[in-house]
Design a protein around this motif. Structure first.
Motif, PDB file in Angstrom:
ATOM      1  N   GLU A 187     100.853 -18.009 -15.329  1.00 58.44           N
ATOM      2  CA  GLU A 187     100.446 -17.506 -14.020  1.00 58.44           C
ATOM      3  C   GLU A 187     101.631 -17.719 -13.088  1.00 58.44           C
ATOM      4  O   GLU A 187     102.006 -18.855 -12.805  1.00 58.44           O
ATOM      5  CB  GLU A 187      99.207 -18.251 -13.517  1.00 58.44           C
ATOM      6  N   GLY A 219      92.025 -20.686  -6.267  1.00 55.85           N
ATOM      7  CA  GLY A 219      92.216 -22.125  -6.403  1.00 55.85           C
ATOM      8  C   GLY A 219      92.880 -22.703  -5.173  1.00 55.85           C
ATOM      9  O   GLY A 219      93.215 -21.992  -4.220  1.00 55.85           O
ATOM     10  N   SER A 221      96.195 -18.855  -4.712  1.00 54.80           N
ATOM     11  CA  SER A 221      96.171 -20.308  -4.697  1.00 54.80           C
ATOM     12  C   SER A 221      96.473 -20.737  -3.267  1.00 54.80           C
ATOM     13  O   SER A 221      97.517 -20.375  -2.721  1.00 54.80           O
ATOM     14  CB  SER A 221      97.218 -20.888  -5.649  1.00 54.80           C
ATOM     15  N   ARG A 245      88.110 -11.220  -3.033  1.00 60.75           N
ATOM     16  CA  ARG A 245      87.160 -10.848  -4.085  1.00 60.75           C
ATOM     17  C   ARG A 245      86.484  -9.509  -3.810  1.00 60.75           C
ATOM     18  O   ARG A 245      86.010  -8.846  -4.736  1.00 60.75           O
ATOM     19  CB  ARG A 245      86.133 -11.958  -4.260  1.00 60.75           C
ATOM     20  N   PHE A 268      95.598 -13.449  -8.494  1.00 67.49           N
ATOM     21  CA  PHE A 268      94.997 -14.731  -8.119  1.00 67.49           C
ATOM     22  C   PHE A 268      95.574 -15.183  -6.785  1.00 67.49           C
ATOM     23  O   PHE A 268      96.676 -14.796  -6.405  1.00 67.49           O
ATOM     24  CB  PHE A 268      95.217 -15.805  -9.202  1.00 67.49           C
ATOM     25  N   LYS A 279      90.904 -14.731  -9.274  1.00 63.74           N
ATOM     26  CA  LYS A 279      90.841 -16.174  -9.517  1.00 63.74           C
ATOM     27  C   LYS A 279      91.312 -16.887  -8.255  1.00 63.74           C
ATOM     28  O   LYS A 279      92.350 -16.541  -7.686  1.00 63.74           O
ATOM     29  CB  LYS A 279      91.724 -16.560 -10.698  1.00 63.74           C
ATOM     30  N   ASP A 319      87.553 -21.374  -7.902  1.00 61.33           N
ATOM     31  CA  ASP A 319      87.449 -21.592  -9.344  1.00 61.33           C
ATOM     32  C   ASP A 319      88.005 -22.944  -9.763  1.00 61.33           C
ATOM     33  O   ASP A 319      87.550 -23.519 -10.757  1.00 61.33           O
ATOM     34  CB  ASP A 319      88.203 -20.491 -10.096  1.00 61.33           C
ATOM     35  N   TYR A 320      88.987 -23.445  -9.027  1.00 65.45           N
ATOM     36  CA  TYR A 320      89.582 -24.721  -9.415  1.00 65.45           C
ATOM     37  C   TYR A 320      90.245 -25.380  -8.216  1.00 65.45           C
ATOM     38  O   TYR A 320      90.527 -24.735  -7.194  1.00 65.45           O
ATOM     39  CB  TYR A 320      90.614 -24.534 -10.536  1.00 65.45           C
TER      40      TYR A 320
END
Length: 890
Positions: free
Chosen positions: A715, A842, A777, A833, A775, A840, A863-864
């Motif tokens: 990633e 995070g 983060s 989303r 994703f 994803k 998700d994390y």
């Protein structure tokens, strides 16, 4: 009319355990014990709402309070057959605090209230023991003068010490009634000389003064410090509990003590505590007399020749054991109990969930779940995630040589090494200068809270296993040795002596809170093994949590540590940390200072195999787990040569004149580099850099997958994106590098390209960015900086002042700011989303290891979370607790 006062006792109560927000923890539990029919001295609780009124209305009470207190006093009188202030039917009371969160020793207490020159004679007549009566009166004067009138207790200790010396007494118990009368007269003279008025004789005046003093103690520096350290809101306030006095100092058939239903250090299921015959409560924790063991088994294990409570008062002991078992079962938790035995009759003064070490908390939670008292989910939620740091505390290497010069009680486990300091102010100052210290005191008091927090460990020469030092140290997770009586401390000289050896301020010692040993010098340490109850709780937590937990790691050592702690991948690998090796930084400087693309590519060619090797090792260590790699992010100035020697070295390597290189370096200087040429801006300015890093990542992923046989899905994270076009530009470079690497090796691998959301504009435009980003983060370190407009490196100089003045409740760099930064995260998550359903999400800022912030991440649906390797267990547990609470709320 607002109800400000709630009565309890005589088998009934107006409150219950669930009323702790209104009645405070002590008041709610006194009410609950009364409702259970336990022997509780009758009394009443003045609510926390009065505390709020008191501070918001210029230290004044609600107009109805005096009348309600008067009626409550009559109710206590009816239950006891006595009357407050009436010598013929004397009722004395205690006045104690009781916040909704336990704050041991932080606020004030007054005992024996109602005694004066007249009622002391009545107490002497009723008890048949004038010595007891006058001792109680002198205690009251000393305590009331300290707590309510503001006179230092040392003023009275001086008088007491002089009287002891005059008569050659060793202990207070040698005083006669006549001796105490002389002491009382001197105490009263001292009050008048210091304050200009007599010691108050009117019981009602005494009571109102004590109530106000207990409320005022909510705002003392020690209480404020304790609340700050334990994140207890000031707005909660404290309740005040007024209770009929029962006396543990009425002779050899009387006693007072403190007990835990399980061992607070180890979690062992056995009664644990201490008591003193013919004593009041403060005597047990003061350390002036050596406490005795409750049970015969504990006495034998300790090798004490002092009889146990079980032996000398078997009936009272049997009643206490029955009550202790009943309370633990009722509350489904280990209880911290205070009790008094007055002439053979047992009275319960307090129950509360006991403070415990993390090791004990884990064992108690697992055992109680296995015993069927609580569920596994409740067991997981019983552990404070932040307290797991205690398990990372080193212990002394079993093979280490120990130069022991003193022993005390093993009051709080773990070991610590540091320089000797003798005051809390000095401990705090030395900690601020980067020193590790051991706080050495004769005994600690609530005023030492800041020094205990600053110290690595605490050593006292007085006090038992339930002393102030022991209880507070266990709550903080600090190693503590208490009651090391062979040590002599000289505060004035700055020395401590034992066994003919003298140690001065600043010398290094080691304390072992697990054995009670005090050792000379620094001693080798080992890290504890994570197994047993810890592993069990972690397994249960993993079954309950929804979010994954990753680690921030870029070195092989960090990656291995993260895996050992249960990390499920790497959420942030900061590639810039890989470039500061001497060989690499030279190539980086050549690349930065180069004038042409060809020169930059030549320098980067030197770095490519190094980067590939780095990533290959990380992929192998994390085999089968996701690994998020952030492209180069820091300001270029961090890599530039600064000294003349460095400039000359780089110039020689590049084959240019030193002066030319100096001018080039100066041209790259930035006034505010953290908001300058960094992040994706580097990749756009120097696309060769992003190309090199991307090729290294893909080549490493292919190589690691072939070696381990586990699929590798890299990633790649583009940092500091503000507009979607920035991301598109860099992603095109990454995609091209991926295609080239896979074509050369004839291998297809999956990969993701995403971005770190760390700028408000990126959060506001997340929907556009998500059209290409796979994703997000959240880099909450920079997102907090840019949202607040505050540098986290400089904020400490004023954020603590903000907290103290109530401007903010928490440091936003420690606990995520939900009302500002959190709004941006929620917005970016929703919009991201909406644009890409499988996006994803995070978080990889420092907040990823903060339990409160993790709860917010659960509410957003991330998700994390990703955090430092040593905080992975904390995050796993916090994520499980957040999931449990979310299910309950849902």
């Amino acid at each position: 009319m607002t109800k400000w006062v709630y009565c309890f006792g005589d088998g009934k109560a107006e409150g219950r355990a669930s009323d702790r927000n209104l009645l405070g923890g002590k008041g709610a539990n006194l009410a609950e014990m009364s409702n259970l029919g336990l022997p509780v001295p009758p009394g009443f609780t003045i609510t926390t709402e009065v505390c709020t009124h008191y501070f918001t209305n210029g230290h004044t009470y609600p107009p109805e309070l005096r009348e309600q207190v008067g009626e409550a006093l009559k109710e206590v009188g009816r239950a006891t057959g006595r009357r407050f202030g009436d010598p013929a039917r004397l009722l004395l009371v205690s006045v104690r605090s009781g916040a909704r969160a336990s704050m041991p020793g932080m606020m004030d207490t007054v005992l024996n209230l109602g005694l004066n020159d007249v009622t002391v004679e009545a107490l002497a007549a009723e008890s048949g023991d004038p010595r007891f009566a006058y001792d109680s009166y002198r205690r009251f004067i000393q305590m009331y003068s300290d707590v309510v009138l503001g006179l230092d207790h040392d003023l009275f200790e001086e008088i007491l010490a002089d009287e002891k010396g005059r008569h050659g007494y060793d202990v207070d118990t040698e005083f006669s009634a006549a001796d105490w009368r002389r002491v009382i007269a001197q105490y009263k003279e001292r009050v008048e000389s210091e304050l200009g008025h007599h010691f108050p004789q009117e019981p009602e005046e005494q009571l109102l003064g004590a109530i106000g003093a207990v409320f005022s103690s909510w705002m003392t520096p020690r209480a404020v410090t304790y609340r700050r350290l334990h994140e207890i809101p000031e707005s909660w306030g404290t309740a005040v509990n007024v209770q009929a006095m029962v006396f543990g100092n009425m002779g050899d058939d009387s006693a007072t003590g403190v007990a835990f239903t399980r061992n607070p250090s180890t979690g062992e299921k056995s009664l644990y505590g201490e008591f003193l015959v013919n004593a009041q409560g403060e005597d047990v924790v003061a350390g002036i007399r050596t406490p005795q063991n409750l049970t015969e088994a504990a006495r034998l294990e300790a090798g004490s020749d002092q009889p146990s409570l079980e032996k000398i008062m078997p009936a009272a002991f049997a009643s206490f054991v029955e009550i202790a078992d009943k309370l633990e079962s009722h509350y489904s938790d280990m209880q911290d109990l205070e009790f008094t035995i007055e002439r053979g009759k047992l009275w319960m003064l307090q129950t509360r969930s006991g403070k415990r070490t993390t090791k004990a908390a884990l064992k108690i939670a697992v055992d109680m779940a296995n015993e069927g008292l609580i569920t596994r989910g409740e067991a997981v939620c019983r552990i404070d995630p932040a307290s797991l740091d205690q398990l990372l505390h080193p212990t002394i290497d079993p093979n280490a040589k120990r130069d022991m010069f003193a022993t005390g009680l093993p009051a709080s486990p773990g070991a610590a090494t540091g320089e000797i300091v003798f005051s809390s102010d000095e401990a705090e100052e030395m900690k601020g200068r980067g020193h590790k210290v051991i706080l050495v005191r004769v005994e600690t008091s609530p005023e030492d809270i800041h020094g205990m927090h600053a110290a690595e460990g605490i050593l006292t020469t007085r006090g038992g296993m339930t002393s102030h030092a022991a209880v507070v140290a266990r709550g903080m997770g600090k190693p503590c040795v208490s009651g090391a009586g062979t040590i002599q401390v000289d505060y004035r000289a700055g020395t401590m002596s034992a066994l003919g050896r003298t140690f001065e301020r600043g010398e290094v010692i080691t304390i072992d809170g697990s054995t009670g040993q005090v050792l000379n010098g620094a001693v080798p340490m080992t890290q504890p093994a994570f197994s047993g109850d810890f592993s069990t709780i972690m397994e249960w937590a993993d079954e309950l949590r929804r979010m994954k937990v990753r680690a921030n790691a870029e070195t092989p050592a960090d990656a291995r540590t993260a895996r050992s702690f249960g990390a499920e991948g790497i959420g942030l690998s900061r590639t810039e940390h890989m470039f500061f090796d001497e060989e690499r930084i030279a190539a980086m400087r050549e690349m930065i200072l180069a004038d042409t693309s060809e020169e930059r590519r030549a320098a980067l060619a030197k770095l490519l195999p190094m980067q590939r090797a780095d990533f290959t090792e990380l992929f192998e260590i994390m085999a089968g787990l996701p690994l998020t790699i952030r492209l180069l992010d820091p300001p270029l100035h961090e890599f530039l040569p600064k000294t003349e020697e460095e400039i000359a070295e780089v110039a020689a390597a590049m084959g240019v004149e030193a002066e030319q290189l100096r001018q080039r370096a100066e041209s790259l200087y930035e006034f505010n580099p953290m908001l300058g040429h960094r992040g994706c801006r580097l990749a756009i300015t120097y696309p060769e850099m992003a190309e090199m890093q991307a090729r290294a990542i893909f080549e490493a992923a292919i190589e690691a997958a072939q070696k381990t046989g586990a699929p590798v899905v890299p990633e790649i994270m583009v940092p500091l994106v503000a507009v979607a076009s920035e991301f598109s530009f860099v992603k095109a470079i990454i995609d091209a590098a991926a295609k080239e690497a896979m074509n050369e090796r004839g291998v297809e691998i999956e990969y993701l390209v995403g971005t770190m959301i760390e700028l408000p504009r990126a959060a506001l435009n997340a929907g556009e960015i998500a059209k290409e980003a796979e994703f997000f983060s959240f880099g909450t370190n920079d997102l907090t900086q840019t949202t607040f407009g505050i540098s986290r490196d400089d904020a400490s100089s004023f954020l603590d002042v903000y907290r103290q003045k109530g401007i903010i409740e928490r440091d936003p760099f420690v606990t995520l700011d939900e009302d500002g930064v959190g709004v941006l995260i929620r917005l970016a998550s929703d919009n991201g989303r909406a644009a890409r359903e499988a996006m994803k999400l995070g978080i990889c800022g420092e907040h990823g290891g903060d339990p409160s912030s993790i709860a917010f991440c659960e509410s957003v649906g991330l998700d994390y979370v990703s955090c430092s390797p040593f905080r992975v267990p904390i995050a796993r547990l916090a994520a499980a607790q957040a999931a449990c609470r979310a299910r309950l709320d849902g």
